[in-house]
Design an enzyme around this catalytic site. Sequence first.
Site, PDB file in Angstrom:
ATOM      1  N   ARG A   1      -2.157  -5.936  -8.436  1.00  0.00           N
ATOM      2  CA  ARG A   1      -1.010  -6.812  -8.197  1.00  0.00           C
ATOM      3  C   ARG A   1      -0.921  -7.907  -9.240  1.00  0.00           C
ATOM      4  NH1 ARG A   1      -3.118  -7.669  -2.307  1.00  0.00           N
ATOM      5  NH2 ARG A   1      -4.966  -7.183  -3.539  1.00  0.00           N
TER       6      ARG A   1
ATOM      7  N   SER B   1      -2.881  -7.692   2.809  1.00  0.00           N
ATOM      8  CA  SER B   1      -3.145  -7.590   4.250  1.00  0.00           C
ATOM      9  C   SER B   1      -3.492  -8.967   4.810  1.00  0.00           C
ATOM     10  CB  SER B   1      -4.304  -6.621   4.506  1.00  0.00           C
ATOM     11  OG  SER B   1      -4.009  -5.346   4.001  1.00  0.00           O
TER      12      SER B   1
ATOM     13  N   HIS C   1       0.844  -1.205   0.000  1.00  0.00           N
ATOM     14  CA  HIS C   1       0.000   0.000   0.000  1.00  0.00           C
ATOM     15  C   HIS C   1       0.880   1.257   0.000  1.00  0.00           C
ATOM     16  CE1 HIS C   1      -3.122  -2.618   2.289  1.00  0.00           C
ATOM     17  NE2 HIS C   1      -3.686  -2.336   1.131  1.00  0.00           N
TER      18      HIS C   1
ATOM     19  N   LYS D   1     -16.479  -6.799   5.801  1.00  0.00           N
ATOM     20  CA  LYS D   1     -15.237  -7.588   5.672  1.00  0.00           C
ATOM     21  C   LYS D   1     -14.717  -8.074   7.025  1.00  0.00           C
ATOM     22  CE  LYS D   1     -12.849  -6.638   1.392  1.00  0.00           C
ATOM     23  NZ  LYS D   1     -11.546  -6.293   0.816  1.00  0.00           N
TER      24      LYS D   1
HETATM   25  P1  ADP Z   1     -10.052  -3.287  -0.408  1.00  0.00           P
HETATM   26  O1  ADP Z   1     -10.882  -3.961   0.632  1.00  0.00           O
HETATM   27  O2  ADP Z   1     -10.644  -2.004  -0.918  1.00  0.00           O
HETATM   28  O3  ADP Z   1      -9.567  -4.180  -1.508  1.00  0.00           O
HETATM   29  P2  ADP Z   1      -7.292  -3.290   0.528  1.00  0.00           P
HETATM   30  O4  ADP Z   1      -6.739  -2.574   1.716  1.00  0.00           O
HETATM   31  O5  ADP Z   1      -7.182  -4.762   0.493  1.00  0.00           O
HETATM   32  O6  ADP Z   1      -8.778  -2.772   0.430  1.00  0.00           O
HETATM   33  O7  ADP Z   1      -6.615  -2.709  -0.781  1.00  0.00           O
HETATM   34  C1  ADP Z   1      -6.699  -1.365  -1.136  1.00  0.00           C
HETATM   35  C2  ADP Z   1      -6.083  -1.165  -2.499  1.00  0.00           C
HETATM   36  O8  ADP Z   1      -4.696  -1.433  -2.427  1.00  0.00           O
HETATM   37  C3  ADP Z   1      -6.624  -2.105  -3.567  1.00  0.00           C
HETATM   38  O9  ADP Z   1      -6.650  -1.414  -4.794  1.00  0.00           O
HETATM   39  C4  ADP Z   1      -5.605  -3.222  -3.609  1.00  0.00           C
HETATM   40  O10 ADP Z   1      -5.568  -3.835  -4.887  1.00  0.00           O
HETATM   41  C5  ADP Z   1      -4.351  -2.440  -3.346  1.00  0.00           C
HETATM   42  N1  ADP Z   1      -3.292  -3.264  -2.775  1.00  0.00           N
HETATM   43  C6  ADP Z   1      -3.357  -4.099  -1.730  1.00  0.00           C
HETATM   44  N2  ADP Z   1      -2.163  -4.689  -1.504  1.00  0.00           N
HETATM   45  C7  ADP Z   1      -1.324  -4.204  -2.453  1.00  0.00           C
HETATM   46  C8  ADP Z   1       0.029  -4.451  -2.796  1.00  0.00           C
HETATM   47  N3  ADP Z   1       0.771  -5.341  -2.157  1.00  0.00           N
HETATM   48  N4  ADP Z   1       0.533  -3.783  -3.835  1.00  0.00           N
HETATM   49  C9  ADP Z   1      -0.228  -2.918  -4.532  1.00  0.00           C
HETATM   50  N5  ADP Z   1      -1.508  -2.654  -4.290  1.00  0.00           N
HETATM   51  C10 ADP Z   1      -2.058  -3.284  -3.265  1.00  0.00           C
END
Ligand code: ADP
Length: 168
Positions: free
Chosen positions: A94, A132, A19, A43
């Site tokens: 990703r 996460s 992130h 979630k």
């Molecule tokens: P959500 O529940 O909205 O998917 P997340 O916190 O899982 O929330 O992810 C938020 C954003 O960050 C999403 O667009 C996800 O694809 C992106 N994201 C999560 N992990 C990574 C990572 N390792 N690298 C790049 N983008 C990521």
Amino acid sequence: MEEKTAIYPGTFDPITRGHIDIIQRAAKIFHRLIVAVAHNPGKHPLFSVEERTEMIRESLAPLDLPNVEVETFSSLLISYAKSKGATAIVRGLRAVSDFEYEFQMALMNRKLEDSVETLFMMPSEQYTYLSSRIVKEIAYYGGDIDCLVTPPVARRLREKFGYPVHAD
Ligand code: ADP
């Protein structure tokens, strides 16, 4: 030139180095970037929205990103984006597995509000496997998460799962 604001929405349960990679890239492109933490009760997040927000603030503090703000939101994303005067929503991509859901969301958001574009950004290769969910799984079993999250996040995960807290 008009100030360009983007929203980077997510659950951030918790924020990972993946992130942060996206935040740093997006902060270079927009005048103002709002990291928007979704309540997302559906979630069943491990951390409360307050904890998630605090961990983002603590993680970003040493990085000198004056144009990045952190907020929470619980309304429809596109309405929130409009209310902030944002012209873009940033999402991280990703792997192909992210694509279908993200594609659907982006098109739906465009249908709801044509003036806000969704932008996809790819993290540095080393973070493409990082989520996460994986971080929580590793932390749950007491594995080493220091290269995946920042020290304040690692500390809170250890506290949550009852492992010895190392000094930051
Ligand atoms: P959500 O529940 O909205 O998917 P997340 O916190 O899982 O929330 O992810 C938020 C954003 O960050 C999403 O667009 C996800 O694809 C992106 N994201 C999560 N992990 C990574 C990572 N390792 N690298 C790049 N983008 C990521």
